[in-house]
Design an enzyme around this catalytic site. Sequence first.
Site, mmCIF file in Angstrom:
data_model
loop_
_atom_site.group_PDB
_atom_site.id
_atom_site.type_symbol
_atom_site.label_atom_id
_atom_site.label_comp_id
_atom_site.label_asym_id
_atom_site.label_seq_id
_atom_site.Cartn_x
_atom_site.Cartn_y
_atom_site.Cartn_z
ATOM 1 N N ASP A 1 53.480 14.703 15.961
ATOM 2 C CA ASP A 1 53.827 16.180 15.834
ATOM 3 C C ASP A 1 54.190 17.161 14.560
ATOM 4 O O ASP A 1 54.775 16.634 13.702
ATOM 5 C CB ASP A 1 55.609 16.150 16.737
ATOM 6 C CG ASP A 1 55.413 17.392 17.619
ATOM 7 O OD1 ASP A 1 55.129 18.378 17.023
ATOM 8 O OD2 ASP A 1 56.150 17.558 18.294
ATOM 9 N N TRP B 1 36.650 20.090 14.268
ATOM 10 C CA TRP B 1 36.301 20.668 12.870
ATOM 11 C C TRP B 1 36.202 19.254 11.879
ATOM 12 O O TRP B 1 34.808 19.963 10.605
ATOM 13 C CB TRP B 1 37.252 21.271 12.650
ATOM 14 C CG TRP B 1 37.264 22.424 13.619
ATOM 15 C CD1 TRP B 1 36.298 22.779 14.450
ATOM 16 C CD2 TRP B 1 38.353 23.504 13.312
ATOM 17 N NE1 TRP B 1 36.282 24.467 14.624
ATOM 18 C CE2 TRP B 1 37.495 24.189 13.859
ATOM 19 C CE3 TRP B 1 38.719 24.011 12.101
ATOM 20 C CZ2 TRP B 1 38.551 26.345 14.323
ATOM 21 C CZ3 TRP B 1 39.872 25.145 12.380
ATOM 22 C CH2 TRP B 1 39.524 26.454 13.214
ATOM 23 N N ASP C 1 43.484 24.462 14.416
ATOM 24 C CA ASP C 1 43.057 24.815 15.285
ATOM 25 C C ASP C 1 43.812 24.262 16.473
ATOM 26 O O ASP C 1 43.765 24.517 17.834
ATOM 27 C CB ASP C 1 41.548 23.943 16.120
ATOM 28 C CG ASP C 1 40.770 24.624 16.612
ATOM 29 O OD1 ASP C 1 40.556 26.149 17.323
ATOM 30 O OD2 ASP C 1 39.876 23.440 17.809
ATOM 31 N N LYS D 1 43.337 28.954 14.311
ATOM 32 C CA LYS D 1 42.992 30.171 15.638
ATOM 33 C C LYS D 1 44.084 30.552 16.236
ATOM 34 O O LYS D 1 45.470 29.993 16.186
ATOM 35 C CB LYS D 1 42.920 28.382 16.994
ATOM 36 C CG LYS D 1 42.612 29.216 18.093
ATOM 37 C CD LYS D 1 41.889 28.528 19.454
ATOM 38 C CE LYS D 1 42.310 26.702 19.000
ATOM 39 N NZ LYS D 1 42.215 26.130 20.287
ATOM 40 N N GLY E 1 38.428 15.807 16.407
ATOM 41 C CA GLY E 1 37.467 15.768 15.365
ATOM 42 C C GLY E 1 36.480 16.395 15.390
ATOM 43 O O GLY E 1 35.992 16.076 14.527
ATOM 44 N N ASP F 1 47.675 15.827 13.986
ATOM 45 C CA ASP F 1 47.286 15.875 15.186
ATOM 46 C C ASP F 1 49.243 14.867 15.870
ATOM 47 O O ASP F 1 48.615 13.985 15.443
ATOM 48 C CB ASP F 1 45.727 15.326 16.204
ATOM 49 C CG ASP F 1 45.941 16.864 17.337
ATOM 50 O OD1 ASP F 1 45.468 17.990 17.586
ATOM 51 O OD2 ASP F 1 46.128 16.753 18.220
#
Length: 208
Positions: free
Chosen positions: A99, A65, A124, A164, A63, A83
């Site tokens: 997922d 971000w 991320d 990322k 958490g 997530d």
Amino acid sequence: MTGKKRSASSSRWLQEHFSDKYVQQAQKKGLRSRAWFKLDEIQQSDKLFKPGMTVVDLGAAPGGWSQYVVTQIGGKGRIIACDLLPMDPIVGVDFLQGDFRDELVMKALLERVGDSKVQVVMSDMAPNMSGTPAVDIPRAMYLVELALDMCRDVLAPGGSFVVKVFQGEGFDEYLREIRSLFTKVKVRKPDSSRARSREVYIVATGRK
């Protein structure tokens, strides 16, 4: 790799982790992860977030971000986060555990976005790393391609994307793909990103 080598490598990682100044600062400030500082650096240079925005956070747990973005978009803003791992609640964050590669999870995420105009998609996400680049890089590239697909689906014209990416095979092609969709694209390596890590952050603004 022998158990002894793995143990030595793990010990080095733990020692580096807990002596990391950003880890120490995160603990002092009560932050969920050192990733908070990476996004703060990006915000200082690229000004992605403004009050009232709707933001999608992929690979959100634990958490860091989302915790940062809440401070930037305020009470009228909204974050839809996803997530595979669980995440403790954050006020202002609508969290979906699942997922992201699963079509049903993707559908549920899109339903939560609904008719909202999403101004920022951020990712991320990273796969579980094996330590073998030939295995890890393709897995990571698959995730960032999915994140870009999310941009195509929900990101409003003029919107921004921060993701990322691990440098390696497929990176240059992915960068070209992003440049075809956005008017301005930068590759950032925040000071709070470990120097030996292959990770960089692509910051794309001005969705065409």
